[in-house]
Motif scaffolding. Structure first.
Motif, PDB file in Angstrom:
ATOM      1  N   ARG A   1       0.848  -1.199   0.000  1.00  0.00           N
ATOM      2  CA  ARG A   1       0.000   0.000   0.000  1.00  0.00           C
ATOM      3  C   ARG A   1       0.882   1.247   0.000  1.00  0.00           C
ATOM      4  NH1 ARG A   1      -4.020  -0.576   4.812  1.00  0.00           N
ATOM      5  NH2 ARG A   1      -2.951  -2.509   5.323  1.00  0.00           N
ATOM      6  N   VAL A   2       1.390   1.566  -1.133  1.00  0.00           N
ATOM      7  CA  VAL A   2       2.346   2.654  -1.290  1.00  0.00           C
ATOM      8  C   VAL A   2       1.726   3.980  -0.854  1.00  0.00           C
ATOM      9  CG1 VAL A   2       3.919   3.745  -2.895  1.00  0.00           C
ATOM     10  CG2 VAL A   2       3.061   1.448  -3.357  1.00  0.00           C
ATOM     11  N   ALA A   3       2.483   4.743  -0.097  1.00  0.00           N
ATOM     12  CA  ALA A   3       2.027   6.089   0.255  1.00  0.00           C
ATOM     13  C   ALA A   3       2.303   7.006  -0.934  1.00  0.00           C
ATOM     14  CB  ALA A   3       2.727   6.570   1.511  1.00  0.00           C
ATOM     15  N   ALA A   4       1.595   6.732  -2.037  1.00  0.00           N
ATOM     16  CA  ALA A   4       1.839   7.433  -3.307  1.00  0.00           C
ATOM     17  C   ALA A   4       1.415   8.897  -3.181  1.00  0.00           C
ATOM     18  CB  ALA A   4       1.061   6.740  -4.417  1.00  0.00           C
ATOM     19  N   PRO A   5       1.855   9.752  -4.076  1.00  0.00           N
ATOM     20  CA  PRO A   5       2.734   9.474  -5.199  1.00  0.00           C
ATOM     21  C   PRO A   5       4.202   9.381  -4.798  1.00  0.00           C
ATOM     22  CG  PRO A   5       2.045  11.773  -5.225  1.00  0.00           C
ATOM     23  CD  PRO A   5       1.326  11.115  -4.084  1.00  0.00           C
ATOM     24  N   THR A   6       4.932   8.697  -5.666  1.00  0.00           N
ATOM     25  CA  THR A   6       6.365   8.616  -5.437  1.00  0.00           C
ATOM     26  C   THR A   6       7.031   9.911  -5.920  1.00  0.00           C
ATOM     27  OG1 THR A   6       6.480   7.418  -7.525  1.00  0.00           O
ATOM     28  CG2 THR A   6       6.563   6.104  -5.511  1.00  0.00           C
ATOM     29  N   LEU A   7       8.253  10.083  -5.433  1.00  0.00           N
ATOM     30  CA  LEU A   7       9.048  11.266  -5.716  1.00  0.00           C
ATOM     31  C   LEU A   7       9.067  11.672  -7.196  1.00  0.00           C
ATOM     32  CD1 LEU A   7      11.170  13.084  -4.346  1.00  0.00           C
ATOM     33  CD2 LEU A   7      12.853  11.310  -4.790  1.00  0.00           C
ATOM     34  N   ASP A   8       9.257  10.684  -8.073  1.00  0.00           N
ATOM     35  CA  ASP A   8       9.379  10.983  -9.500  1.00  0.00           C
ATOM     36  C   ASP A   8       8.087  11.568 -10.051  1.00  0.00           C
ATOM     37  OD1 ASP A   8       8.631   8.174  -8.847  1.00  0.00           O
ATOM     38  OD2 ASP A   8       8.036   8.183 -10.942  1.00  0.00           O
ATOM     39  N   VAL A   9       6.950  11.117  -9.495  1.00  0.00           N
ATOM     40  CA  VAL A   9       5.657  11.642  -9.963  1.00  0.00           C
ATOM     41  C   VAL A   9       5.474  13.078  -9.480  1.00  0.00           C
ATOM     42  CG1 VAL A   9       3.161  11.370  -9.763  1.00  0.00           C
ATOM     43  CG2 VAL A   9       4.607   9.361 -10.134  1.00  0.00           C
ATOM     44  N   LEU A  10       5.846  13.321  -8.224  1.00  0.00           N
ATOM     45  CA  LEU A  10       5.756  14.682  -7.690  1.00  0.00           C
ATOM     46  C   LEU A  10       6.570  15.649  -8.541  1.00  0.00           C
ATOM     47  CD1 LEU A  10       6.221  13.907  -3.869  1.00  0.00           C
ATOM     48  CD2 LEU A  10       4.117  14.652  -5.006  1.00  0.00           C
ATOM     49  N   ILE A  11       7.766  15.208  -8.883  1.00  0.00           N
ATOM     50  CA  ILE A  11       8.644  16.083  -9.663  1.00  0.00           C
ATOM     51  C   ILE A  11       8.143  16.204 -11.100  1.00  0.00           C
ATOM     52  CG2 ILE A  11      10.982  16.267 -10.630  1.00  0.00           C
ATOM     53  CD1 ILE A  11      12.019  15.163  -7.950  1.00  0.00           C
ATOM     54  N   GLY A  12       7.700  15.074 -11.652  1.00  0.00           N
ATOM     55  CA  GLY A  12       7.199  15.088 -13.025  1.00  0.00           C
ATOM     56  C   GLY A  12       6.020  16.030 -13.193  1.00  0.00           C
ATOM     57  N   ASP A  13       5.206  16.146 -12.160  1.00  0.00           N
ATOM     58  CA  ASP A  13       4.051  17.032 -12.263  1.00  0.00           C
ATOM     59  C   ASP A  13       4.476  18.492 -12.403  1.00  0.00           C
ATOM     60  OD1 ASP A  13       2.290  14.997 -12.211  1.00  0.00           O
ATOM     61  OD2 ASP A  13       1.666  15.239 -10.123  1.00  0.00           O
ATOM     62  N   VAL A  14       5.691  18.786 -12.021  1.00  0.00           N
ATOM     63  CA  VAL A  14       6.165  20.168 -12.139  1.00  0.00           C
ATOM     64  C   VAL A  14       7.015  20.352 -13.395  1.00  0.00           C
ATOM     65  CG1 VAL A  14       7.636  21.923 -11.084  1.00  0.00           C
ATOM     66  CG2 VAL A  14       6.046  20.602  -9.670  1.00  0.00           C
ATOM     67  N   ILE A  15       7.927  19.408 -13.649  1.00  0.00           N
ATOM     68  CA  ILE A  15       8.853  19.648 -14.767  1.00  0.00           C
ATOM     69  C   ILE A  15       8.452  18.923 -16.042  1.00  0.00           C
ATOM     70  CG2 ILE A  15      10.767  19.953 -13.126  1.00  0.00           C
ATOM     71  CD1 ILE A  15      11.927  17.320 -14.233  1.00  0.00           C
ATOM     72  N   GLY A  16       7.487  18.029 -15.942  1.00  0.00           N
ATOM     73  CA  GLY A  16       7.207  17.214 -17.121  1.00  0.00           C
ATOM     74  C   GLY A  16       5.830  17.399 -17.709  1.00  0.00           C
ATOM     75  N   ARG A  17       5.206  18.521 -17.349  1.00  0.00           N
ATOM     76  CA  ARG A  17       3.796  18.698 -17.734  1.00  0.00           C
ATOM     77  C   ARG A  17       3.573  18.760 -19.233  1.00  0.00           C
ATOM     78  NH1 ARG A  17       2.730  22.933 -13.317  1.00  0.00           N
ATOM     79  NH2 ARG A  17       3.844  24.189 -14.823  1.00  0.00           N
ATOM     80  N   ASP A  18       4.458  19.428 -19.945  1.00  0.00           N
ATOM     81  CA  ASP A  18       4.137  19.731 -21.334  1.00  0.00           C
ATOM     82  C   ASP A  18       4.902  18.866 -22.335  1.00  0.00           C
ATOM     83  OD1 ASP A  18       6.494  20.808 -20.646  1.00  0.00           O
ATOM     84  OD2 ASP A  18       6.154  22.788 -21.522  1.00  0.00           O
ATOM     85  N   THR A  19       5.298  17.684 -21.912  1.00  0.00           N
ATOM     86  CA  THR A  19       5.942  16.792 -22.866  1.00  0.00           C
ATOM     87  C   THR A  19       4.979  15.682 -23.261  1.00  0.00           C
ATOM     88  OG1 THR A  19       6.889  15.591 -21.014  1.00  0.00           O
ATOM     89  CG2 THR A  19       8.308  17.187 -22.117  1.00  0.00           C
ATOM     90  N   ARG A  20       5.381  14.944 -24.290  1.00  0.00           N
ATOM     91  CA  ARG A  20       4.501  13.909 -24.828  1.00  0.00           C
ATOM     92  C   ARG A  20       4.229  12.830 -23.772  1.00  0.00           C
ATOM     93  NH1 ARG A  20       6.798   9.955 -29.009  1.00  0.00           N
ATOM     94  NH2 ARG A  20       5.044   8.527 -29.321  1.00  0.00           N
ATOM     95  N   PHE A  21       5.270  12.368 -23.121  1.00  0.00           N
ATOM     96  CA  PHE A  21       5.082  11.379 -22.057  1.00  0.00           C
ATOM     97  C   PHE A  21       5.358  12.042 -20.710  1.00  0.00           C
ATOM     98  CE2 PHE A  21       6.668   8.910 -25.713  1.00  0.00           C
ATOM     99  CZ  PHE A  21       5.563   8.092 -25.916  1.00  0.00           C
ATOM    100  N   ARG A  22       4.463  11.846 -19.762  1.00  0.00           N
ATOM    101  CA  ARG A  22       4.695  12.405 -18.436  1.00  0.00           C
ATOM    102  C   ARG A  22       5.950  11.776 -17.831  1.00  0.00           C
ATOM    103  NH1 ARG A  22       1.554  15.158 -14.671  1.00  0.00           N
ATOM    104  NH2 ARG A  22       0.702  16.133 -16.521  1.00  0.00           N
ATOM    105  N   SER A  23       6.122  10.472 -18.089  1.00  0.00           N
ATOM    106  CA  SER A  23       7.359   9.809 -17.670  1.00  0.00           C
ATOM    107  C   SER A  23       7.491   8.517 -18.458  1.00  0.00           C
ATOM    108  CB  SER A  23       7.360   9.519 -16.168  1.00  0.00           C
ATOM    109  OG  SER A  23       6.378   8.559 -15.848  1.00  0.00           O
ATOM    110  N   VAL A  24       8.706   8.011 -18.505  1.00  0.00           N
ATOM    111  CA  VAL A  24       8.946   6.747 -19.200  1.00  0.00           C
ATOM    112  C   VAL A  24       9.607   5.786 -18.213  1.00  0.00           C
ATOM    113  CG1 VAL A  24      10.284   5.604 -21.010  1.00  0.00           C
ATOM    114  CG2 VAL A  24       9.082   7.745 -21.502  1.00  0.00           C
ATOM    115  N   GLU A  25       9.038   4.576 -18.095  1.00  0.00           N
ATOM    116  CA  GLU A  25       9.581   3.588 -17.181  1.00  0.00           C
ATOM    117  C   GLU A  25      10.194   2.434 -17.962  1.00  0.00           C
ATOM    118  OE1 GLU A  25       6.678   5.289 -16.354  1.00  0.00           O
ATOM    119  OE2 GLU A  25       7.992   6.326 -14.938  1.00  0.00           O
ATOM    120  N   VAL A  26      11.333   1.992 -17.488  1.00  0.00           N
ATOM    121  CA  VAL A  26      12.096   0.974 -18.186  1.00  0.00           C
ATOM    122  C   VAL A  26      12.585  -0.052 -17.175  1.00  0.00           C
ATOM    123  CG1 VAL A  26      14.373   0.646 -19.199  1.00  0.00           C
ATOM    124  CG2 VAL A  26      12.858   2.386 -20.143  1.00  0.00           C
ATOM    125  N   SER A  27      12.445  -1.336 -17.523  1.00  0.00           N
ATOM    126  CA  SER A  27      13.007  -2.386 -16.684  1.00  0.00           C
ATOM    127  C   SER A  27      13.864  -3.273 -17.574  1.00  0.00           C
ATOM    128  CB  SER A  27      11.887  -3.200 -16.027  1.00  0.00           C
ATOM    129  OG  SER A  27      12.403  -4.366 -15.444  1.00  0.00           O
TER     130      SER A  27
END
Lengths: 443, 568, 422
Positions: free
Chosen positions: A122-148
């Motif tokens: 039960r993650v206490a979301a959002p995670t750090l990357d989402v918090l930051i993405g909401d500020v710096i990644g708003r106007d790009t095609r992908f809000r974020s890209v995840e890779v494994s």
């Protein structure tokens, strides 16, 4: 009595110097969309990402003996020597459990990324990357890209508990997602200045208009101080003015070739190859602003990595392999830890290979690399190894090793958010709640 | 307007003032000196100052104006400390570009929250007919209300007009009334009139050769002195309608502020400043030598001392001098480890006393003092003795000579010189050292029963520790003896008076204020050294608001004590 | 005459002073003892075992091995065996899919009594293997020795210092497992204690002389508070801890101190512990302390007793009665997954462990069947001075407790439902 004027002036200067640690940043400013201005006056976006490797480290091969800027890289970090000055190393920062049962490989990883340890998924979301993405990644095609990169479809990026942002596990699929249908030419976009920024700037102009009125009302010494105030306002205004200019065009961008077909599984050699390929694609995607936020999972936190010819996974080894009495640690486990740092070097190579502004893409990135635990055999979440790479376009300072002395690891997450302009003063819960940022990182 | 019921505490303060008056009146016949001492003497006044808001004042002001729930996400730069006080530094500090950036971040965030759809009803006194339309009447009300609170004065018509122009042009671009107000508020929050306290002089001099601060500046001085925050609506009103000019109204406002919720905070701000707690930001302890030290201990140690002070001075209405002898020991679990005392309370402060065994008495035996004035790995009688003199007695200790050889003193594993006293003997014999160290070391040596973190011990390197000490020809033993010596030291109280006045005005006292300072000393004594009585006397005095026209501010910021608290 | 009186008086005075002084000195040195009471927090705990098998030749038959094919952990495992070309990962994934998919497919870790005899589970059979621990039953027992009235015949060990009659049958069970060697990981369960999940406290009361006292009151408790550590993760002395408010976790007995060694009379003790975030109880019956106390108040020694085999199997192997902290059973997936995973990773069979525990049980015969149901189990522990208080106060983590992440009944003896209403 001493000459107060001179003393006062000198002290003002000293005070200015003491606080002027922020001065180098003046040339670089971040607007609400996370666009940084390079010293050249060009606007280059800042990117944020995380890079996770599973099952921790061998402390004696990873923690430098000295702290500060003058330290020797230990064995496992030797491959990173070319990036020594562009890395900040953090040892001894803890996920504080407050008696919360430690769910192995989960509580530590997500505690670090959310500031709140939980005993289950039960993650206490959002995670750090989402918090930051909401500020710096708003106007790009992908809000974020995840890779494994080890064939396992997992991610530790959560907007809400229960639904992780899914990872791409195949280089080809990643290629198609990034550069296939829907790819946007980064230089074709029409630039529209943000009207809010225009208004903000005019508000500051109005403040500056008060200069004469105030200057008349104070004495000579205070005129100097008021002058400093108005100079600071003017500088800030200029930074806003720069944001109203079109962004720097993306240069030297060529569409990458589709990747060759290769085996995607958890065998270390394959993982290294897959990772290198995916890192290269990701770097290109960052270069041409398809996204500004990424999360890379080299190996899962219960690392499924395997050595060729062996059926036992990295994670299993952490629990099965006896400690080698001569070495003082688990030898096989140590091998995976070493390989993980080699992969990390590959990742930095990928970012650093792309020129951007006066430097490289890496200079305009802020990458948080971390594991899920320190010593995997005991699932310890104190002293989780953590690194910061890149300078976020001058927003963070690197080239040092800092010992946390058991401080909450949330200090790192708090500092990264602040560095990227998020208005947050306090982050985390219970013993992890902190308002103490890491001054060394912020410069 | 209504008058709040006056609490017991305010009654006490007023009672003390009444007692003063009675002493002055009845002793008039017996002594010529007494009534003059207790009536405020003529004073030169000082210059109007330009002071930057401290972080604490900024936060308190925003909380008062908009509510404590409004986040202030700024990273404030390190406060400038001058002449032993941050309050004095505010009169010298500039405002760097970094600071501007941070103020702007805070302003943008505060304004965004205040004008957010969820919150705006709370703050905007009226609404546009449609959200897109510009409502000039409403905007004017908004600007006037928050302009007055933030600038701490009634805005002039031209200023209101200017801000309305800003709002109007913002509206023209954004087509949203609330967004227009949001940016207007940003402008107010980064304006010099908010971030700086630019003191103004009243137009007409009250008497020949002397002027007063203008009425809003007086209200502001008063308010930041007694509440650590901007004037509230009631005080602003008293300034706006001129009623604050009357001494009775001033007295009423002073009593109201001193019985209000922010007064304790102002007292805490003063002592935080005087005790140099900002230096805790840099405090490091060797984790192998002092394993119990961590950020929680550092924070709790400061809080322990501040609680002790406010409990004693405000709740118990105690004598300032008893702060050097009190055995009150509020503890937390973290502090209990350092003090080696049980703390049953798990999540809060446990009231109690220091164990008799530890011999602790007075705030100079608190961890906040002992750890702050020590080295990372060992105690320092010299640093402690220096701090005793500088912090509590306002004496200035010079820095050590540059070419001094510390090797013998620093070797704290020596078996030949097991205790600090043995190692510091060189200080007392070498002529180069003697001159200053005989002033510092003997007072600090009395605190050697506490290690570099403040934990009680009786031995160092196996040898019993001798805790005899001396301060200005008075000899004593241990922390309690030092506490008694401090409590009876004449400079302890006059130092507090001087510091309090400097805290209030942001400057050093001028030669022309000598008689006034003497008056404050006598007033403090007559009130049984009750700190609130001293603060009330300052707040009610003419001198506090008096201005020397064309004062040379260099005099006001010239000093007789050192600014640094961190010499080795 | 007068002078004599003075003389006598001064002599008396001198004696008295000397006496007082010595007492004061002694008191001053024993900072941890206040008014005849002292508290301690356990700072380290591990099973008292022996030298590694390689050194003491305790395992002539070799070391324990686990399931040949992982599917054998299921009672019915036809079709579950690893297939040709199937990787270990894939096989595991398939097995766990089965384990948690159908209730009918039962696993031996949670049902060990249904297992066949496991010849791969090795135990300590070597001769003259010295072990850590103490003699609990006051006898040097031997299975082959003269018939005694002992209903649970067993072979005692010799002690590390040549003592005889050491009762430590648990070592016999685990001594031939790789994970219980010094390089292994199974004996480092204190890590969860050091991360604050559980803790243990000891109190002494009625102490007249800290070195020699023929009757002292002794308490052994679970702690309600996480252990306090230094930045270097060392437990700190002189922290305050409240004892667990559930009476089941409070044991009180009597003891004595002789020559600086504390020994106590047997009492049933219970502490908490945690595996994979599953909360469990760790009981120890007829437990007694044997501790050496030094001037600084640091204690070192043994906590020795007997553990009911079912209890031991539950907390160490099956976790089948493990809870989630609110008192409810932890999810089956977590309990079964942890039990099976542990057996796979550490290399033993669950039924083998279960059988060995009963085989060497040396106490508590069932009156009906004669089967011995408890096994001698000893811990090496260290303890530091601490302030132990007994009061119900709010958890330092009330929010998490309310969310069901914490522990109920620890801080406040009232049931959780009632406590919430505060």
């Amino acid at each position: 009595m001493k000459n107060g004027n001179r003393r006062g002036f000198l002290r003002g200067m000293l005070g200015g110097a003491a606080v002027g640690m922020g001065l180098p940043l003046l040339d670089l400013f971040l607007d609400g969309n996370g666009k940084a201005f390079a010293a050249t006056g060009q606007r280059i976006p800042v990117r944020f990402g995380t890079w996770i490797w599973g099952c921790g480290f061998v402390p004696e091969k990873w923690i430098p003996t000295a702290t500060g800027t003058d330290f020797e890289l230990p064995a496992d970090l030797q491959p990173l020597a070319p990036y020594r000055d562009r890395l900040a190393l953090f040892s001894g920062f803890d996920v504080k459990l407050d008696g919360v049962p430690n769910k192995p490989h989960v509580t530590g990883c997500l505690g670090l990324r959310t500031g709140i340890p939980v005993p289950n998924d039960r993650v206490a979301a959002p995670t750090l990357d989402v918090l930051i993405g909401d500020v710096i990644g708003r106007d790009t095609r992908f809000r974020s890209v995840e890779v494994s990169t080890s064939g396992i479809q997992r991610s530790y990026s959560f907007r809400a508990a229960g639904s992780a942002n899914p990872s791409e596990t195949s280089p080809l699929a990643l290629y198609q997602r990034l550069f296939g249908e829907g790819f946007q030419n980064p230089n074709a976009a029409q630039f529209t200045p943000d009207p809010r920024t225009m208004v903000h700037k005019s508000v500051l102009s109005a403040v500056s208009e008060d200069r004469q009125r105030l200057m008349r009302s104070v004495g000579a010494e205070d005129r100097r101080r008021l002058d400093e105030y108005f100079t600071s306002v003017r500088q800030f205004e200029q930074q806003l003015a720069l944001q109203l200019e079109p962004p720097a065009p993306v240069q030297n961008f060529t569409l990458p070739e589709p990747p060759e077909d290769l085996t995607v599984d958890s065998e270390m050699e394959h993982v290294i190859e897959t990772h290198r390929l995916m890192a290269g694609l990701l770097a290109r995607a960052l270069q041409c602003n398809q996204t500004r936020v990424f999360n890379v999972l080299l190996s899962d936190t219960t690392s499924n990595l395997r050595r060729r010819g062996s059926s036992t996974t990295h994670h299993t080894l952490t629990h099965e392999e006896p400690v080698n009495p001569a070495l003082g640690y688990q030898e096989q486990v140590g091998w995976f830890a070493t390989q993980s740092m080699l992969a990390w070097r590959d990742f930095l190579d990928a970012l650093d290979a792309i020129p951007e502004g006066d430097g490289t893409l890496l200079d305009n990135c802020l990458v948080l690399a971390h594991s899920d635990c320190s010593i995997a055999k005991s699932h310890a979440v104190d002293g989780i190894p953590t690194m910061v790479a890149g300078n976020a376009g001058g927003r963070v300072r690197t080239g040092f090793h800092l010992a946390g002395n058991a401080d909450p690891i949330s200090r790192i997450g708090l500092t990264l958010q602040q560095a990227l302009g998020l208005p947050v003063e306090r982050w985390g819960a219970n013993s992890m709640a902190t308002d103490r940022n890491i001054r060394e990182l912020l410069g | 307007m209504f008058v709040k019921p006056v609490g017991t505490f305010a009654r006490y303060v007023m009672g003390a003032a009444l007692a003063l008056w009675l002493i002055a009146a009845t002793s008039a016949g017996a002594s010529n000196a007494a009534p003059q001492l207790l009536a405020e003497p003529q004073s030169s006044g000082g210059p109007a100052m330009l002071r930057r808001l401290t972080e604490a004042q900024y936060r308190a002001t925003i909380a008062d104006v908009f509510g404590p729930d409004i986040p202030i996400p700024a990273r404030f730069e390190r406060a400038l400390r001058a002449e032993g006080l941050i309050a004095m530094g505010t009169s010298e500090a500039g405002l760097s570009a970094f600071a501007m950036e941070q103020y702007n971040t805070a302003a943008s965030s505060i304004a965004a929250v205040v004008l957010s759809a969820e919150q705006r009803q709370r703050f905007v006194p009226c609404a546009p007919v449609v959200a897109e339309a510009f409502n000039a009447h409403c905007a004017r009300k908004f600007v006037q209300r928050y302009g007055a609170r933030l600038y701490r004065r009634t805005l002039e018509a031209g200023e209101v007009g200017g801000l309305l122009d800003v709002a109007r042009s913002a509206h023209a671009r954004l087509n949203d009334f609330y967004a227009a107000l949001e940016f207007t508020l940003v402008g107010m929050l980064v304006a010099p009139d908010f971030l700086l306290r630019i003191e103004q002089v009243q137009g007409q001099p009250a008497e020949a050769g002397h002027s007063r601060l203008d009425i809003f500046t007086r209200a502001t001085r008063l308010s930041y002195f007694l509440t650590g925050s901007a004037p509230d609506e009631e005080l602003l009103q008293a300034a706006a309608d001129g009623s604050l000019d009357a001494h009775e109204e001033l007295a009423r406002q002073v009593d109201r502020l001193m019985s209000g919720p922010r007064y304790t905070g102002a007292v805490r701000e003063f002592f935080t400043d005087m005790l140099r707690f900002d230096l805790f930001d840099d405090l490091a302890k060797d984790p192998l030598i002092y394993p119990a030290f961590n950020p929680t201990v550092a924070a709790d140690a400061q809080e322990q001392t501040l609680r002790t002070i406010t409990d004693h001075l405000l709740v118990n209405e105690g004598d300032y001098r008893e702060l050097f002898t009190t055995r009150a020991a509020p503890l937390t679990r973290s502090l209990g480890i350092v003090y080696r005392q049980p703390v049953p309370m798990r999540n809060d402060w446990q009231e109690g006393e220091f164990s008799a065994r530890s011999g602790r008495a007075g705030i100079q035996s608190h961890v906040s003092f002992l750890a702050l004035h020590s080295h990372p790995g060992r105690s320092s009688p010299t640093l402690r003795g220096k701090a005793i003199r500088e912090v509590f007695l306002c004496q200035h200790m010079p820095d050590p000579p540059v070419d001094v050889d510390f090797t013998g003193i620093n070797d704290d594993t020596s078996t030949a010189r097991p205790t600090a006293r043995d190692r510091l003997r060189a200080h007392a014999t070498e002529t180069q050292c003697k001159g200053c160290h005989w002033l510092m070391d003997p007072a600090g040596l009395a605190l050697e029963h506490y290690d570099g973190l403040g934990t009680f011990r009786t031995r160092e390197n196996g040898a019993a520790i001798d805790v005899s000490g001396a301060l200005d020809s008075r000899e004593f033993v241990a922390a309690a003896g030092l506490g008694e010596a401090l409590s009876e030291h004449p400079q302890a109280t006059s130092c507090l008076v001087r510091r309090m006045y400097r805290f209030a005005t942001g400057r050093a006292e001028l030669p022309g204020e000598h008689a006034y300072i003497e008056y404050l000393n006598a007033t403090f004594a007559a009130a049984g050294y009750r700190v609130p009585a001293l603060m009330r006397a300052i707040a009610l005095s003419d001198a506090f608001y008096r201005v020397v026209p064309n004062a040379d501010k260099s005099i006001a910021v010239g000093h007789d004590e050192d600014a640094t608290g961190d010499s080795s | 005459m007068i002078s004599n009186v003075i003389c006598a008086k001064s002599l008396f005075c001198a004696l008295l002073c000397a006496l007082l002084f010595t007492t004061v000195q002694a008191r001053a040195e024993a900072e941890f003892l206040v008014d005849g009471s002292a508290g301690f927090v356990v700072s380290s705990i591990r099973y008292a075992l022996a030298a590694d098998a390689e050194e003491n030749a305790g395992c002539p038959e070799g070391m324990t091995t686990g399931y040949a094919d992982k599917s054998e952990v299921f009672i019915v495992h036809d079709g579950l065996q690893q297939r040709d070309g199937e990787s270990e990962d894939e096989h595991l994934k398939r097995l766990f899919g089965v384990a948690f998919g159908a209730e009918s497919v039962r696993n031996l870790c949670m049902n060990p009594e249904l297992g066949r005899e496991d010849p791969g589970f090795r135990v300590v059979t070597g001769e003259n293997v010295p072990v850590f621990g103490i003699d609990m039953d006051g006898a040097t027992s031997s299975v082959d020795g003269p018939a005694v009235q002992d209903a649970c015949p067993h072979d005692d060990f010799a002690g590390m210092n040549g003592e005889s009659g050491i009762d430590n049958q648990y070592y016999r069970v685990v001594g031939c497992s790789a994970q219980y060697q010094s390089t292994g990981l199974s004996n480092s369960f204190e890590l969860e204690m050091l991360s604050g999940s559980w803790g243990m406290l000891i109190t002494l009361d009625g102490v007249d002389d800290i070195a020699n006292d023929d009757e002292v009151q002794v308490g052994i408790f679970a702690s309600a508070d996480p252990i306090q550590l230094s930045p270097n993760r060392e437990p700190l002395p002189y922290a305050t801890y409240a004892l667990h408010q559930d009476p089941r976790f409070q044991a009180r007995t009597t003891g004595r101190i002789s020559g600086g060694v504390l020994t106590t009379d047997p009492v049933d003790v219970r502490i908490e512990w945690v595996v994979n975030s599953i909360r469990l109880d760790r009981p120890l019956d007829d437990a007694r302390l044997h501790m050496i106390l030094d001037d600084e108040g640091v204690m070192d020694g043994y906590l020795a007793g007997y553990t009911n085999v079912e209890d031991l199997y539950n907390y160490n192997y099956s976790f089948r009665n493990g809870t989630d902290g609110t008192g409810n059973l932890a999810p089956l997936r977590l309990r079964a997954g942890s039990a099976i995973g542990k057996a796979f990773v550490l290399g033993y069979t669950c039924e083998g462990a279960y059988q060995a525990l009963y085989e060497f049980a040396d106490a508590d015969p069932d009156p009906a069947t004669g089967r011995c149901r408890s096994i001698s189990t000893q811990y090496q522990i260290s303890a530091l001075p601490a302030f132990v208080v007994n009061e119900a106060t709010a958890s330092s983590n009330a929010e998490l407790d309310a969310a069901g992440f914490g522990r109920t009944g620890v801080y406040d003896a009232r049931p959780a439902s009632e406590a919430e209403g505060r």
